[in-house]
Design a protein around this motif. Structure first.
Motif, PDB file in Angstrom:
ATOM      1  N   SER A 145      75.092 -81.022   6.731  1.00  0.00           N
ATOM      2  CA  SER A 145      74.061 -81.288   7.729  1.00  0.00           C
ATOM      3  C   SER A 145      73.281 -82.520   7.295  1.00  0.00           C
ATOM      4  O   SER A 145      73.471 -83.034   6.188  1.00  0.00           O
ATOM      5  CB  SER A 145      73.125 -80.083   7.878  1.00  0.00           C
ATOM      6  N   SER A 146      72.410 -82.974   8.193  1.00  0.00           N
ATOM      7  CA  SER A 146      71.606 -84.156   7.901  1.00  0.00           C
ATOM      8  C   SER A 146      70.158 -83.901   8.264  1.00  0.00           C
ATOM      9  O   SER A 146      69.861 -83.335   9.314  1.00  0.00           O
ATOM     10  CB  SER A 146      72.119 -85.353   8.695  1.00  0.00           C
ATOM     11  N   LYS A 147      69.282 -84.326   7.401  1.00  0.00           N
ATOM     12  CA  LYS A 147      67.844 -84.322   7.685  1.00  0.00           C
ATOM     13  C   LYS A 147      67.377 -85.728   8.029  1.00  0.00           C
ATOM     14  O   LYS A 147      66.212 -85.931   8.331  1.00  0.00           O
ATOM     15  CB  LYS A 147      67.055 -83.795   6.480  1.00  0.00           C
ATOM     16  N   GLY A 148      68.299 -86.707   7.947  1.00  0.00           N
ATOM     17  CA  GLY A 148      67.925 -88.090   8.229  1.00  0.00           C
ATOM     18  C   GLY A 148      66.703 -88.481   7.409  1.00  0.00           C
ATOM     19  O   GLY A 148      66.633 -88.203   6.213  1.00  0.00           O
ATOM     20  N   PRO A 149      65.690 -89.069   8.036  1.00  0.00           N
ATOM     21  CA  PRO A 149      64.491 -89.499   7.308  1.00  0.00           C
ATOM     22  C   PRO A 149      63.388 -88.433   7.257  1.00  0.00           C
ATOM     23  O   PRO A 149      62.285 -88.706   6.792  1.00  0.00           O
ATOM     24  CB  PRO A 149      64.026 -90.703   8.133  1.00  0.00           C
ATOM     25  N   PRO A 152      61.502 -86.748   3.162  1.00  0.00           N
ATOM     26  CA  PRO A 152      61.467 -87.655   2.005  1.00  0.00           C
ATOM     27  C   PRO A 152      60.922 -86.932   0.765  1.00  0.00           C
ATOM     28  O   PRO A 152      60.100 -86.020   0.875  1.00  0.00           O
ATOM     29  CB  PRO A 152      60.514 -88.760   2.459  1.00  0.00           C
ATOM     30  N   ILE A 153      61.420 -87.352  -0.400  1.00  0.00           N
ATOM     31  CA  ILE A 153      60.894 -86.820  -1.660  1.00  0.00           C
ATOM     32  C   ILE A 153      60.054 -87.858  -2.383  1.00  0.00           C
ATOM     33  O   ILE A 153      59.470 -87.575  -3.417  1.00  0.00           O
ATOM     34  CB  ILE A 153      62.025 -86.314  -2.589  1.00  0.00           C
ATOM     35  N   ALA A 154      60.018 -89.065  -1.832  1.00  0.00           N
ATOM     36  CA  ALA A 154      59.255 -90.164  -2.421  1.00  0.00           C
ATOM     37  C   ALA A 154      58.673 -91.014  -1.291  1.00  0.00           C
ATOM     38  O   ALA A 154      59.052 -90.880  -0.126  1.00  0.00           O
ATOM     39  CB  ALA A 154      60.154 -90.999  -3.336  1.00  0.00           C
ATOM     40  N   ASP A 155      57.771 -91.905  -1.655  1.00  0.00           N
ATOM     41  CA  ASP A 155      57.079 -92.761  -0.695  1.00  0.00           C
ATOM     42  C   ASP A 155      58.016 -93.832  -0.152  1.00  0.00           C
ATOM     43  O   ASP A 155      58.581 -94.619  -0.918  1.00  0.00           O
ATOM     44  CB  ASP A 155      55.880 -93.406  -1.390  1.00  0.00           C
ATOM     45  N   GLY A 161      60.862 -95.723  -3.949  1.00  0.00           N
ATOM     46  CA  GLY A 161      60.751 -94.503  -3.150  1.00  0.00           C
ATOM     47  C   GLY A 161      61.871 -94.385  -2.141  1.00  0.00           C
ATOM     48  O   GLY A 161      62.473 -93.313  -1.971  1.00  0.00           O
ATOM     49  N   LYS A 162      62.174 -95.476  -1.467  1.00  0.00           N
ATOM     50  CA  LYS A 162      63.261 -95.471  -0.484  1.00  0.00           C
ATOM     51  C   LYS A 162      64.586 -95.103  -1.145  1.00  0.00           C
ATOM     52  O   LYS A 162      65.377 -94.342  -0.584  1.00  0.00           O
ATOM     53  CB  LYS A 162      63.379 -96.839   0.191  1.00  0.00           C
ATOM     54  N   SER A 163      64.833 -95.652  -2.342  1.00  0.00           N
ATOM     55  CA  SER A 163      66.104 -95.368  -3.022  1.00  0.00           C
ATOM     56  C   SER A 163      66.219 -93.888  -3.382  1.00  0.00           C
ATOM     57  O   SER A 163      67.319 -93.334  -3.383  1.00  0.00           O
ATOM     58  CB  SER A 163      66.284 -96.252  -4.249  1.00  0.00           C
ATOM     59  N   LYS A 164      65.109 -93.227  -3.679  1.00  0.00           N
ATOM     60  CA  LYS A 164      65.144 -91.784  -3.983  1.00  0.00           C
ATOM     61  C   LYS A 164      65.373 -90.950  -2.727  1.00  0.00           C
ATOM     62  O   LYS A 164      65.881 -89.834  -2.811  1.00  0.00           O
ATOM     63  CB  LYS A 164      63.853 -91.363  -4.673  1.00  0.00           C
ATOM     64  N   ASN A 165      64.998 -91.486  -1.592  1.00  0.00           N
ATOM     65  CA  ASN A 165      65.166 -90.747  -0.339  1.00  0.00           C
ATOM     66  C   ASN A 165      66.567 -90.855   0.234  1.00  0.00           C
ATOM     67  O   ASN A 165      66.967 -90.025   1.045  1.00  0.00           O
ATOM     68  CB  ASN A 165      64.125 -91.218   0.687  1.00  0.00           C
ATOM     69  N   ARG A 166      67.345 -91.838  -0.187  1.00  0.00           N
ATOM     70  CA  ARG A 166      68.729 -92.010   0.279  1.00  0.00           C
ATOM     71  C   ARG A 166      69.638 -91.169  -0.611  1.00  0.00           C
ATOM     72  O   ARG A 166      70.149 -91.640  -1.621  1.00  0.00           O
ATOM     73  CB  ARG A 166      69.130 -93.486   0.224  1.00  0.00           C
TER      74      ARG A 166
END
Length: 173
Positions: A145-149, A152-155, A161-166
């Protein structure tokens, strides 16, 4: 080797491989033996090996799940040694706990269109499913499944932060 046997139709819970890496090569008559040694365990030997506390292993895996991080707009990566060990732990659990299955949830940062990000998150989850399927896990035991954006676990205001969310997170159901 186990993945190969499973791909040829041998049930993964019917045998175990016990292996060890060596620092040197050996010879046996006219045969050179590599730096790895393994043997196939069967019957009573497998039963002796399978004395683990499966609930504790599930808790350990889910407390520190397999998390795969992706670059911008990418849905495939090369796994690290630590990530491959986590895959081996997942396979070991699934091989020994009947009815067990996995969740692979893809995530993205918040850059770009939400619909496209949700699709990209699913592609990332499907990459994890495909990788696990090639490494001994039956595809029908993995839900994607996907939660998309949306989680997020980071800002998302910083590159770090973006790299941790991908990411894709793989846990045991």
């Amino acid at each position: 080797l186990k993945s190969y046997c499973v791909s040829k139709g041998i049930a993964s819970n019917r045998f175990e491989l016990k292996g060890e890496l060596r620092d040197s090569w050996k010879t046996s008559m006219d045969t050179i033996l590599g730096a790895a040694d393994f043997r196939i365990l069967k019957g009573e030997e497998v039963a002796k090996e399978k004395t683990e506390d499966w609930a504790a292993l599930k808790e350990k895996i889910n407390a520190n799940p397999l998390i795969l991080y992706f670059n911008t707009n990418q849905s495939d990566i090369n796994l690290s040694v630590e990530e491959r060990q986590k895959v081996a732990d997942l396979v070991h659990y699934l091989d020994n706990v009947s009815g067990s299955s996995l969740n692979a949830v893809g995530h993205t940062d918040n850059v770009g269109d939400r619909t496209i990000n949700t699709k990209l998150g699913l592609e990332r989850a499907n990459f994890a499913k495909e990788y696990l399927s090639k490494n001994g896990v039956s595809g029908d035991k993995i839900a994607t499944s996907s939660k998309g954006p949306d989680e997020p676990i980071a800002d998302n205001k910083t590159d770090e932060g973006k790299s941790k969310n991908r990411r894709t997170v793989v846990t045991i159901k």
